[in-house]
Design a protein around this motif. Structure first.
Motif: not given
Length: 366
Positions: A164-177, A227-236
């Motif tokens: 039997p084959y195994s299932s391997v999970r791998t992170a993709d930095p270009e795919m949305d979390r 990949k995550v999408y946060f607002e860019r840091p503000t002046g604070y």
């Protein structure tokens, strides 16, 4: 006229012609007597290991063989080669041999010094690796010998065990979390054993392992997004660095600088801000500065490293270390050092998310 006629009659009446005929006859007999007889020829006869030499006037090879007393048969091969002084005669003795192969019996003329292998070669018979023969191939068969060949029947069968084959999970930095997809289909492998059975008439079948191979399975690959999408840091914010990827399965996060950190979990803290005079020393002996925060050490041990930001990413405090405490700090509170009082006032009180880089005591959000 009567005188001439008388002269002619007198000439023919003499015995002159009789002597002439006698002379011619004698000459003819003498020529016949002195005519040379057929010249004798020297024959050198080679018969196996025996060699004979004979002078024969018979005029042919058979006569010379008879004069030499050499017996031969109609199936023997006789070859004569005439040289300048000697006629060389070679005799190849032959005999009948029978070969039984593939249910066919065939008799052939073989040389008396032919081996079994020579006989088979003359008949264009090739032996397989497992075929059996009644006589040794190097043996010289006698006249009337029967050479029997038993062909081998070879069969193969293969037994396969699936892998039997195994299932391997791998992170993709270009795919949305939170998203995932199968990027490589799994393929089952197998372990294969091939058996060979050899059967020869009159013998017990023999089974043996012929080959053994393994085809490795191909793993299924499931890619999941980080990949995550946060607002860019503000002046604070106290830093421009922000989180770009969060790998929940590996327990890592990566910042916009390309740095990757391992974290044990996250916790939501109620944050306030404080400042201090230049050169102030915290309760742990650390210099008060941006990046040193006050905590309740019963919940967050001193020395714990964190990456602190607001839940939407609009405010980023960045990497911080638990290095101070305060009377108003209790439970999951945190007091963030800032460079000015106005920044502290602008920040006010708000919830932040802390990614615990080096660990945390108590329960935290996974």
């Amino acid at each position: 006229m009567s005188q001439r006629k008388g002269l002619l009659c007198s000439l023919f009446s003499r015995p002159l012609w009789r002597g002439t005929v006698f002379t011619a006859t004698c000459l003819a007999l003498a020529m016949l007597f002195y005519l040379p007889a057929t010249a004798a020829v020297v024959y050198e006869i080679h018969d196996g290991e025996n060699t004979y030499r004979v002078e024969s006037s018979s005029g042919d090879v058979n006569g010379a063989l008879d004069e030499a007393g050499v017996d031969y048969s109609d199936i023997d091969l006789i070859h004569a080669n005439e040289g300048e002084d000697v006629v060389s005669v070679s005799i190849t003795r032959r005999q009948y041999v029978t070969v039984v192969c593939d249910d066919v019996s065939t008799s052939m003329l073989a040389n008396t010094d032919d081996t079994v292998a020579d006989v088979l070669e003359r008949m264009n018979i090739t032996l397989g690796e497992f075929d059996q023969i009644s006589m040794d191939p190097s043996e010289v068969p006698e006249a009337g010998s029967i050479i029997e060949i038993h062909r081998a029947t070879i069969t193969y069968r293969t037994e396969s065990t699936p892998l039997p084959y195994s299932s391997v999970r791998t992170a993709d930095p270009e795919m949305d979390r939170g998203e995932e997809a199968v990027t490589q289909e799994g393929v089952e492998g197998s372990h294969n054993i091939t058996y060979r059975t050899i059967e020869v008439e009159g013998s017990e079948p023999v089974e043996e392992v012929f080959s053994e191979t393994t085809i490795d399975p191909v793993d299924e690959v499931v890619s999941y997004g980080t990949k995550v999408y946060f607002e860019r840091p503000t002046g604070y914010s106290t830093t421009n660095e922000y989180i770009t990827n969060i790998d929940d399965e590996a327990g890592t996060f990566t910042t916009s600088r390309g740095d990757t950190y391992t974290f044990s979990g996250t916790v939501t803290l109620e944050a306030t801000a404080y400042t201090a005079r230049a050169g102030a020393i915290c309760s742990t002996g650390r210099l008060a500065r941006v990046g040193v925060v006050a905590v309740d050490p019963d919940y967050i041990p001193y020395g714990t490293e964190m990456f602190i930001m607001s839940a939407d990413g609009s405010f980023v405090y960045g990497i911080a270390v638990a290095g101070d405490c305060g009377g108003a700090i209790d439970n999951w509170d945190v007091d963030l050092y800032m460079t000015s009082r106005s920044n502290c006032i602008n920040f006010g009180r708000r919830d932040v998310v802390a990614y615990m880089i080096t660990g945390i005591t108590g329960e935290v959000d996974a």
